[in-house]
Motif scaffolding. Structure first.
Motif, PDB file in Angstrom:
ATOM      1  N   VAL A 127       0.879  -1.169   0.000  1.00 22.14           N
ATOM      2  CA  VAL A 127       0.000   0.000   0.000  1.00 22.14           C
ATOM      3  C   VAL A 127       0.915   1.216   0.000  1.00 22.14           C
ATOM      4  O   VAL A 127       1.641   1.446   0.964  1.00 22.14           O
ATOM      5  CB  VAL A 127      -0.923   0.025   1.230  1.00 22.14           C
ATOM      6  N   ALA A 128       0.895   1.983  -1.098  1.00 20.14           N
ATOM      7  CA  ALA A 128       1.861   3.069  -1.259  1.00 20.14           C
ATOM      8  C   ALA A 128       1.178   4.390  -1.566  1.00 20.14           C
ATOM      9  O   ALA A 128       0.198   4.443  -2.307  1.00 20.14           O
ATOM     10  CB  ALA A 128       2.849   2.731  -2.377  1.00 20.14           C
ATOM     11  N   GLN A 129       1.703   5.441  -0.969  1.00 19.55           N
ATOM     12  CA  GLN A 129       1.232   6.794  -1.243  1.00 19.55           C
ATOM     13  C   GLN A 129       2.311   7.560  -1.983  1.00 19.55           C
ATOM     14  O   GLN A 129       3.459   7.629  -1.530  1.00 19.55           O
ATOM     15  CB  GLN A 129       0.889   7.533   0.053  1.00 19.55           C
ATOM     16  N   ALA A 130       1.964   8.104  -3.129  1.00 16.35           N
ATOM     17  CA  ALA A 130       2.911   8.908  -3.898  1.00 16.35           C
ATOM     18  C   ALA A 130       2.140   9.904  -4.743  1.00 16.35           C
ATOM     19  O   ALA A 130       1.193   9.539  -5.434  1.00 16.35           O
ATOM     20  CB  ALA A 130       3.766   8.019  -4.796  1.00 16.35           C
ATOM     21  N   LYS A 131       2.529  11.163  -4.688  1.00 15.61           N
ATOM     22  CA  LYS A 131       1.804  12.208  -5.395  1.00 15.61           C
ATOM     23  C   LYS A 131       1.855  12.022  -6.905  1.00 15.61           C
ATOM     24  O   LYS A 131       2.781  11.409  -7.443  1.00 15.61           O
ATOM     25  CB  LYS A 131       2.381  13.590  -5.053  1.00 15.61           C
ATOM     26  N   THR A 132       0.851  12.555  -7.583  1.00 11.95           N
ATOM     27  CA  THR A 132       0.846  12.581  -9.041  1.00 11.95           C
ATOM     28  C   THR A 132       2.100  13.283  -9.534  1.00 11.95           C
ATOM     29  O   THR A 132       2.469  14.349  -9.029  1.00 11.95           O
ATOM     30  CB  THR A 132      -0.409  13.330  -9.558  1.00 11.95           C
ATOM     31  N   GLY A 133       2.795  12.665 -10.490  1.00 13.14           N
ATOM     32  CA  GLY A 133       4.024  13.248 -11.013  1.00 13.14           C
ATOM     33  C   GLY A 133       5.278  12.714 -10.354  1.00 13.14           C
ATOM     34  O   GLY A 133       6.388  13.050 -10.747  1.00 13.14           O
ATOM     35  N   SER A 134       5.113  11.830  -9.344  1.00 13.82           N
ATOM     36  CA  SER A 134       6.281  11.307  -8.623  1.00 13.82           C
ATOM     37  C   SER A 134       6.805  10.005  -9.216  1.00 13.82           C
ATOM     38  O   SER A 134       7.801   9.479  -8.748  1.00 13.82           O
ATOM     39  CB  SER A 134       5.936  11.104  -7.145  1.00 13.82           C
ATOM     40  N   GLY A 135       6.098   9.477 -10.223  1.00  9.53           N
ATOM     41  CA  GLY A 135       6.557   8.249 -10.866  1.00  9.53           C
ATOM     42  C   GLY A 135       5.866   6.995 -10.371  1.00  9.53           C
ATOM     43  O   GLY A 135       6.378   5.888 -10.542  1.00  9.53           O
ATOM     44  N   LEU A 162      -3.514  -7.807 -13.314  1.00  9.03           N
ATOM     45  CA  LEU A 162      -4.779  -7.123 -13.565  1.00  9.03           C
ATOM     46  C   LEU A 162      -4.698  -5.751 -12.914  1.00  9.03           C
ATOM     47  O   LEU A 162      -4.484  -5.638 -11.705  1.00  9.03           O
ATOM     48  CB  LEU A 162      -5.943  -7.927 -12.984  1.00  9.03           C
ATOM     49  N   VAL A 163      -4.855  -4.706 -13.730  1.00  6.76           N
ATOM     50  CA  VAL A 163      -4.749  -3.330 -13.248  1.00  6.76           C
ATOM     51  C   VAL A 163      -6.129  -2.678 -13.325  1.00  6.76           C
ATOM     52  O   VAL A 163      -6.746  -2.640 -14.392  1.00  6.76           O
ATOM     53  CB  VAL A 163      -3.749  -2.508 -14.088  1.00  6.76           C
ATOM     54  N   VAL A 164      -6.612  -2.170 -12.198  1.00  4.48           N
ATOM     55  CA  VAL A 164      -7.943  -1.572 -12.128  1.00  4.48           C
ATOM     56  C   VAL A 164      -7.819  -0.073 -11.888  1.00  4.48           C
ATOM     57  O   VAL A 164      -7.119   0.365 -10.961  1.00  4.48           O
ATOM     58  CB  VAL A 164      -8.771  -2.210 -11.002  1.00  4.48           C
ATOM     59  N   THR A 165      -8.489   0.719 -12.731  1.00  8.05           N
ATOM     60  CA  THR A 165      -8.491   2.177 -12.584  1.00  8.05           C
ATOM     61  C   THR A 165      -9.934   2.650 -12.419  1.00  8.05           C
ATOM     62  O   THR A 165     -10.874   1.896 -12.652  1.00  8.05           O
ATOM     63  CB  THR A 165      -7.871   2.863 -13.814  1.00  8.05           C
ATOM     64  N   HIS A 166     -10.111   3.926 -12.064  1.00  6.14           N
ATOM     65  CA  HIS A 166     -11.488   4.396 -11.830  1.00  6.14           C
ATOM     66  C   HIS A 166     -12.019   5.280 -12.951  1.00  6.14           C
ATOM     67  O   HIS A 166     -13.198   5.644 -12.931  1.00  6.14           O
ATOM     68  CB  HIS A 166     -11.586   5.121 -10.484  1.00  6.14           C
ATOM     69  N   THR A 167     -11.194   5.639 -13.935  1.00  4.07           N
ATOM     70  CA  THR A 167     -11.676   6.412 -15.084  1.00  4.07           C
ATOM     71  C   THR A 167     -11.074   5.859 -16.367  1.00  4.07           C
ATOM     72  O   THR A 167     -10.000   5.248 -16.358  1.00  4.07           O
ATOM     73  CB  THR A 167     -11.298   7.905 -14.986  1.00  4.07           C
ATOM     74  N   ARG A 168     -11.763   6.091 -17.488  1.00  3.29           N
ATOM     75  CA  ARG A 168     -11.271   5.638 -18.785  1.00  3.29           C
ATOM     76  C   ARG A 168      -9.973   6.355 -19.147  1.00  3.29           C
ATOM     77  O   ARG A 168      -9.065   5.757 -19.733  1.00  3.29           O
ATOM     78  CB  ARG A 168     -12.316   5.892 -19.876  1.00  3.29           C
ATOM     79  N   GLU A 169      -9.880   7.639 -18.790  1.00  5.95           N
ATOM     80  CA  GLU A 169      -8.674   8.408 -19.113  1.00  5.95           C
ATOM     81  C   GLU A 169      -7.451   7.804 -18.418  1.00  5.95           C
ATOM     82  O   GLU A 169      -6.398   7.608 -19.038  1.00  5.95           O
ATOM     83  CB  GLU A 169      -8.847   9.867 -18.693  1.00  5.95           C
ATOM     84  N   LEU A 170      -7.597   7.503 -17.130  1.00  6.60           N
ATOM     85  CA  LEU A 170      -6.489   6.907 -16.387  1.00  6.60           C
ATOM     86  C   LEU A 170      -6.176   5.510 -16.914  1.00  6.60           C
ATOM     87  O   LEU A 170      -5.008   5.110 -16.988  1.00  6.60           O
ATOM     88  CB  LEU A 170      -6.833   6.840 -14.895  1.00  6.60           C
ATOM     89  N   CYS A 171      -7.205   4.780 -17.309  1.00  6.79           N
ATOM     90  CA  CYS A 171      -7.016   3.458 -17.900  1.00  6.79           C
ATOM     91  C   CYS A 171      -6.160   3.558 -19.161  1.00  6.79           C
ATOM     92  O   CYS A 171      -5.196   2.801 -19.341  1.00  6.79           O
ATOM     93  CB  CYS A 171      -8.372   2.833 -18.231  1.00  6.79           C
ATOM     94  N   ASN A 172      -6.499   4.502 -20.034  1.00  6.47           N
ATOM     95  CA  ASN A 172      -5.753   4.669 -21.287  1.00  6.47           C
ATOM     96  C   ASN A 172      -4.313   5.096 -21.029  1.00  6.47           C
ATOM     97  O   ASN A 172      -3.379   4.620 -21.686  1.00  6.47           O
ATOM     98  CB  ASN A 172      -6.452   5.691 -22.182  1.00  6.47           C
ATOM     99  N   GLN A 173      -4.123   5.998 -20.064  1.00  3.34           N
ATOM    100  CA  GLN A 173      -2.766   6.458 -19.734  1.00  3.34           C
ATOM    101  C   GLN A 173      -1.924   5.312 -19.174  1.00  3.34           C
ATOM    102  O   GLN A 173      -0.758   5.140 -19.554  1.00  3.34           O
ATOM    103  CB  GLN A 173      -2.841   7.598 -18.718  1.00  3.34           C
ATOM    104  N   THR A 174      -2.511   4.544 -18.273  1.00  5.53           N
ATOM    105  CA  THR A 174      -1.791   3.424 -17.657  1.00  5.53           C
ATOM    106  C   THR A 174      -1.467   2.351 -18.685  1.00  5.53           C
ATOM    107  O   THR A 174      -0.357   1.808 -18.713  1.00  5.53           O
ATOM    108  CB  THR A 174      -2.625   2.826 -16.512  1.00  5.53           C
ATOM    109  N   THR A 226       3.097   5.470 -11.440  1.00  2.58           N
ATOM    110  CA  THR A 226       2.696   4.540 -12.494  1.00  2.58           C
ATOM    111  C   THR A 226       3.886   3.710 -12.949  1.00  2.58           C
ATOM    112  O   THR A 226       3.788   2.487 -13.116  1.00  2.58           O
ATOM    113  CB  THR A 226       2.092   5.282 -13.700  1.00  2.58           C
ATOM    114  N   GLY A 227       5.027   4.355 -13.124  1.00  2.00           N
ATOM    115  CA  GLY A 227       6.240   3.621 -13.478  1.00  2.00           C
ATOM    116  C   GLY A 227       6.639   2.629 -12.409  1.00  2.00           C
ATOM    117  O   GLY A 227       7.129   1.539 -12.707  1.00  2.00           O
ATOM    118  N   ALA A 228       6.386   2.980 -11.142  1.00  2.00           N
ATOM    119  CA  ALA A 228       6.753   2.096 -10.030  1.00  2.00           C
ATOM    120  C   ALA A 228       5.989   0.781 -10.108  1.00  2.00           C
ATOM    121  O   ALA A 228       6.580  -0.300 -10.094  1.00  2.00           O
ATOM    122  CB  ALA A 228       6.491   2.788  -8.692  1.00  2.00           C
ATOM    123  N   PHE A 229       4.657   0.859 -10.193  1.00  2.00           N
ATOM    124  CA  PHE A 229       3.910  -0.411 -10.204  1.00  2.00           C
ATOM    125  C   PHE A 229       3.970  -1.087 -11.564  1.00  2.00           C
ATOM    126  O   PHE A 229       3.904  -2.315 -11.651  1.00  2.00           O
ATOM    127  CB  PHE A 229       2.475  -0.248  -9.702  1.00  2.00           C
TER     128      PHE A 229
END
Length: 208
Positions: free
Chosen positions: A32-40, A63-75, A42-45
């Protein structure tokens, strides 16, 4: 490594340096990790879970689960960029009905697929990633999706399985939702390694 260099990964950020070894080394602890947007984060996981893929096994392992389509596409784009030419297949569940070694989708789509008539084969699942995971455990409707996904995947039967939870916005202790989120996460995620960067480590000078 060539793909990472092309994508601009030159050295690990703080969260990457902490999280990747936790993901890839036995006993494959829950994280369970906390890291601000822009800190990397997505690259970490992404890097960590990609390194857990067995390329000789053509089954869904991450299996990667996101809460929006935009974040899904970016990931999905990050995973696809790192895996290009490696033989590791990556599927965007919101646009593709196929099955890959790595599946990325919104929680609604994932829930629909794992509970569908032609259920997703997750017998070889090694990692369940939830990005911005506090959204799933705070919102009642999203939390129901989490419970449905867990029931359908029979996670307790998977040897070497790990939860990989990341968020930029976990509630802090003086907020009313903190205890509730922690309780809900602990219901499923046992003996997790918690990574919380100090406030000064969460800031990046080039982010405004």
């Amino acid at each position: 490594m060539q793909n990472l260099e092309k994508m601009g990964f030159t050295k690990p950020s703080v969260i990457q340096g902490l999280a990747i070894p936790c993901i890839i080394k036995p006993p494959f602890s829950n994280i369970v990790a906390q890291a601000k947007t822009g800190s990397g984060k997505t690259g970490a996981f992404a890097v960590g879970t990609i390194m857990r893929i067995d390329r000789s096994l053509d089954k869904t392992q991450v299996l990667v689960v996101t809460h929006t389509r935009e974040l899904c596409n970016q990931t999905h784009a990050v995973y696809e960029g790192i895996c290009k030419g490696t033989g590791i297949s990556v599927t965007n569940m919101n646009t593709d009905s196929g099955q890959g070694m790595i599946m990325v989708g919104t929680h609604g789509k994932v829930e629909k697929v794992v509970n569908g008539r032609k259920a997703l084969d997750l017998k070889a699942l090694r990692c369940l990633v939830m990005d911005e995971c506090d959204v799933f455990f705070l919102d009642e409707k999203n939390y129901e999706s989490v419970k449905s996904i867990v029931r359908s995947t029979s996670l307790k039967d998977h040897k070497g399985f790990q939860w990989v939870l990341f968020s930029a916005t976990f509630p802090v202790q003086d907020e009313g939702k903190y205890e509730e989120v922690q309780k809900r996460i602990s219901t499923y995620v046992k003996e997790a390694v918690e990574i919380k960067l100090k406030p000064e480590k969460l800031k990046l000078p080039h982010i405004q």
